[in-house]
Design a protein around this motif. Structure first.
Motif, PDB file in Angstrom:
ATOM      1  N   SER A   1       0.950  -1.214  -0.029  1.00  0.00           N
ATOM      2  CA  SER A   1       0.109   0.144  -0.056  1.00  0.00           C
ATOM      3  C   SER A   1       0.847   1.187  -0.065  1.00  0.00           C
ATOM      4  CB  SER A   1      -0.868  -0.042   1.129  1.00  0.00           C
ATOM      5  OG  SER A   1      -1.916  -0.987   1.262  1.00  0.00           O
ATOM      6  N   ILE A   2       1.877   1.203   0.764  1.00  0.00           N
ATOM      7  CA  ILE A   2       2.768   2.260   0.850  1.00  0.00           C
ATOM      8  C   ILE A   2       3.737   2.624  -0.714  1.00  0.00           C
ATOM      9  CG2 ILE A   2       4.905   3.466   1.787  1.00  0.00           C
ATOM     10  CD1 ILE A   2       4.065   2.025   4.568  1.00  0.00           C
ATOM     11  N   ILE A   3       3.998   1.379  -1.156  1.00  0.00           N
ATOM     12  CA  ILE A   3       4.996   1.848  -2.434  1.00  0.00           C
ATOM     13  C   ILE A   3       4.107   2.193  -3.569  1.00  0.00           C
ATOM     14  CG2 ILE A   3       6.910   0.255  -1.468  1.00  0.00           C
ATOM     15  CD1 ILE A   3       5.936  -2.024  -3.260  1.00  0.00           C
ATOM     16  N   VAL A   4       3.012   1.620  -3.580  1.00  0.00           N
ATOM     17  CA  VAL A   4       2.042   2.078  -4.454  1.00  0.00           C
ATOM     18  C   VAL A   4       1.704   3.764  -4.760  1.00  0.00           C
ATOM     19  CG1 VAL A   4      -0.449   1.988  -5.502  1.00  0.00           C
ATOM     20  CG2 VAL A   4       0.748  -0.130  -4.896  1.00  0.00           C
ATOM     21  N   LYS A   5       1.930   4.321  -3.610  1.00  0.00           N
ATOM     22  CA  LYS A   5       1.710   5.788  -3.430  1.00  0.00           C
ATOM     23  C   LYS A   5       2.945   6.480  -3.119  1.00  0.00           C
ATOM     24  CE  LYS A   5      -3.247   5.303  -3.214  1.00  0.00           C
ATOM     25  NZ  LYS A   5      -4.388   6.084  -2.780  1.00  0.00           N
ATOM     26  N   LEU A   6       3.933   5.992  -2.887  1.00  0.00           N
ATOM     27  CA  LEU A   6       5.113   6.826  -2.248  1.00  0.00           C
ATOM     28  C   LEU A   6       6.386   6.027  -2.690  1.00  0.00           C
ATOM     29  CD1 LEU A   6       5.975   8.972  -0.440  1.00  0.00           C
ATOM     30  CD2 LEU A   6       6.064   7.405   1.595  1.00  0.00           C
ATOM     31  N   GLU A   7       7.088   6.906  -3.488  1.00  0.00           N
ATOM     32  CA  GLU A   7       8.439   6.369  -3.964  1.00  0.00           C
ATOM     33  C   GLU A   7       9.392   5.888  -2.870  1.00  0.00           C
ATOM     34  OE1 GLU A   7      11.773   7.806  -6.668  1.00  0.00           O
ATOM     35  OE2 GLU A   7      10.087   8.760  -6.976  1.00  0.00           O
ATOM     36  N   CYS A   8       9.915   4.785  -2.801  1.00  0.00           N
ATOM     37  CA  CYS A   8      10.760   4.263  -1.602  1.00  0.00           C
ATOM     38  C   CYS A   8      12.095   3.704  -2.277  1.00  0.00           C
ATOM     39  CB  CYS A   8      10.124   3.482  -0.699  1.00  0.00           C
ATOM     40  SG  CYS A   8       8.371   3.888   0.129  1.00  0.00           S
ATOM     41  N   GLU A   9      12.944   4.143  -1.458  1.00  0.00           N
ATOM     42  CA  GLU A   9      14.271   3.640  -1.797  1.00  0.00           C
ATOM     43  C   GLU A   9      14.621   2.258  -0.977  1.00  0.00           C
ATOM     44  OE1 GLU A   9      14.154   6.673  -4.033  1.00  0.00           O
ATOM     45  OE2 GLU A   9      14.303   7.150  -1.873  1.00  0.00           O
ATOM     46  N   PHE A  10      13.890   2.245   0.097  1.00  0.00           N
ATOM     47  CA  PHE A  10      13.954   1.012   1.097  1.00  0.00           C
ATOM     48  C   PHE A  10      12.708   1.176   2.030  1.00  0.00           C
ATOM     49  CE2 PHE A  10      14.741  -0.684   5.110  1.00  0.00           C
ATOM     50  CZ  PHE A  10      15.174  -1.888   4.982  1.00  0.00           C
ATOM     51  N   ILE A  11      12.020  -0.099   2.007  1.00  0.00           N
ATOM     52  CA  ILE A  11      11.029  -0.137   3.072  1.00  0.00           C
ATOM     53  C   ILE A  11      10.958  -1.574   3.633  1.00  0.00           C
ATOM     54  CG2 ILE A  11       9.428  -0.664   1.165  1.00  0.00           C
ATOM     55  CD1 ILE A  11       7.150   0.650   2.890  1.00  0.00           C
ATOM     56  N   GLU A  12      10.785  -1.726   5.027  1.00  0.00           N
ATOM     57  CA  GLU A  12      10.723  -2.949   5.575  1.00  0.00           C
ATOM     58  C   GLU A  12       9.431  -2.671   6.536  1.00  0.00           C
ATOM     59  OE1 GLU A  12      13.604  -5.876   7.761  1.00  0.00           O
ATOM     60  OE2 GLU A  12      13.436  -3.920   8.843  1.00  0.00           O
TER      61      GLU A  12
ATOM     62  N   GLN B   1       7.063  13.716   7.148  1.00  0.00           N
ATOM     63  CA  GLN B   1       7.308  12.398   6.511  1.00  0.00           C
ATOM     64  C   GLN B   1       6.241  11.526   6.995  1.00  0.00           C
ATOM     65  OE1 GLN B   1      11.506  11.710   7.654  1.00  0.00           O
ATOM     66  NE2 GLN B   1      12.123  13.480   6.549  1.00  0.00           N
ATOM     67  N   HIS B   2       5.844  11.465   8.147  1.00  0.00           N
ATOM     68  CA  HIS B   2       4.920  10.409   8.674  1.00  0.00           C
ATOM     69  C   HIS B   2       3.758  10.700   8.401  1.00  0.00           C
ATOM     70  CE1 HIS B   2       7.382   8.762  12.323  1.00  0.00           C
ATOM     71  NE2 HIS B   2       8.259   9.316  11.330  1.00  0.00           N
ATOM     72  N   GLN B   3       3.314  11.957   7.981  1.00  0.00           N
ATOM     73  CA  GLN B   3       2.291  12.301   7.474  1.00  0.00           C
ATOM     74  C   GLN B   3       1.925  11.611   6.004  1.00  0.00           C
ATOM     75  OE1 GLN B   3       1.968  16.709   7.852  1.00  0.00           O
ATOM     76  NE2 GLN B   3       0.553  16.409   9.896  1.00  0.00           N
ATOM     77  N   MET B   4       3.147  11.669   5.418  1.00  0.00           N
ATOM     78  CA  MET B   4       3.147  11.139   3.951  1.00  0.00           C
ATOM     79  C   MET B   4       2.884   9.779   3.979  1.00  0.00           C
ATOM     80  SD  MET B   4       6.132  13.292   2.230  1.00  0.00           S
ATOM     81  CE  MET B   4       5.974  12.439   0.451  1.00  0.00           C
ATOM     82  N   VAL B   5       3.558   9.206   4.803  1.00  0.00           N
ATOM     83  CA  VAL B   5       3.113   7.534   5.109  1.00  0.00           C
ATOM     84  C   VAL B   5       1.733   7.294   5.464  1.00  0.00           C
ATOM     85  CG1 VAL B   5       3.874   5.528   6.178  1.00  0.00           C
ATOM     86  CG2 VAL B   5       5.703   7.174   5.530  1.00  0.00           C
ATOM     87  N   PHE B   6       1.407   7.891   6.269  1.00  0.00           N
ATOM     88  CA  PHE B   6      -0.264   7.814   6.573  1.00  0.00           C
ATOM     89  C   PHE B   6      -1.240   8.280   5.562  1.00  0.00           C
ATOM     90  CE2 PHE B   6       1.224   8.894  11.374  1.00  0.00           C
ATOM     91  CZ  PHE B   6       1.213   7.644  11.573  1.00  0.00           C
ATOM     92  N   ASN B   7      -0.710   9.221   4.867  1.00  0.00           N
ATOM     93  CA  ASN B   7      -1.416   9.360   3.570  1.00  0.00           C
ATOM     94  C   ASN B   7      -1.591   8.471   2.473  1.00  0.00           C
ATOM     95  OD1 ASN B   7      -2.590  12.020   4.568  1.00  0.00           O
ATOM     96  ND2 ASN B   7      -0.900  13.190   3.456  1.00  0.00           N
ATOM     97  N   ALA B   8      -0.390   7.846   2.259  1.00  0.00           N
ATOM     98  CA  ALA B   8      -0.422   6.649   1.540  1.00  0.00           C
ATOM     99  C   ALA B   8      -1.121   5.505   1.836  1.00  0.00           C
ATOM    100  CB  ALA B   8       1.262   6.187   1.159  1.00  0.00           C
ATOM    101  N   LEU B   9      -1.337   5.295   3.208  1.00  0.00           N
ATOM    102  CA  LEU B   9      -2.155   4.176   3.645  1.00  0.00           C
ATOM    103  C   LEU B   9      -3.531   4.508   3.684  1.00  0.00           C
ATOM    104  CD1 LEU B   9       0.115   3.028   6.699  1.00  0.00           C
ATOM    105  CD2 LEU B   9      -0.122   1.703   4.452  1.00  0.00           C
ATOM    106  N   GLY B  10      -3.925   5.893   3.686  1.00  0.00           N
ATOM    107  CA  GLY B  10      -5.217   5.987   3.746  1.00  0.00           C
ATOM    108  C   GLY B  10      -6.182   5.588   4.760  1.00  0.00           C
ATOM    109  N   ASP B  11      -7.404   5.140   4.482  1.00  0.00           N
ATOM    110  CA  ASP B  11      -8.193   4.754   5.334  1.00  0.00           C
ATOM    111  C   ASP B  11      -7.781   3.419   5.896  1.00  0.00           C
ATOM    112  OD1 ASP B  11     -10.075   6.537   4.923  1.00  0.00           O
ATOM    113  OD2 ASP B  11     -11.306   5.507   3.361  1.00  0.00           O
ATOM    114  N   LYS B  12      -6.851   2.599   5.740  1.00  0.00           N
ATOM    115  CA  LYS B  12      -6.424   1.478   6.421  1.00  0.00           C
ATOM    116  C   LYS B  12      -5.825   2.056   7.778  1.00  0.00           C
ATOM    117  CE  LYS B  12      -4.525  -0.857   2.340  1.00  0.00           C
ATOM    118  NZ  LYS B  12      -5.290  -0.142   1.402  1.00  0.00           N
TER     119      LYS B  12
END
Length: 80
Positions: free
Chosen positions: A9-20, A46-57
């Protein structure tokens, strides 16, 4: 909800160089997210960007997500 579901869900909406994303109980998760898009932003933004990528989840499927966010430069400095 699995850790992989959150990651996807995050990588679909937020370009990430690394995610775990870790978490085995289905509601409590811990993440490390590295993105060039975080450059020039404070941790709250930064955290708001991640939360926005997750949306209603974040309202329905995820009880808690503890995260560490880094710019690419910060991440590279940590690894040296």
């Amino acid at each position: 909800m699995t850790a992989d579901d959150i990651k996807q869900s995050i990588i679909v909406k937020l370009e990430c160089e690394f995610i775990e994303i870790l978490g085995e109980d289905g509601t409590h998760f811990e993440g490390t997210i590295v993105s060039r898009l975080f450059e020039g932003l404070n941790r709250v933004k930064q955290h708001q960007m991640v939360f926005n990528a997750l949306g209603d989840k974040m309202k329905s499927d995820i009880h808690a997500l503890s995260m560490k966010t880094y710019t690419l430069n910060e991440w590279n400095q940590l690894k040296t």
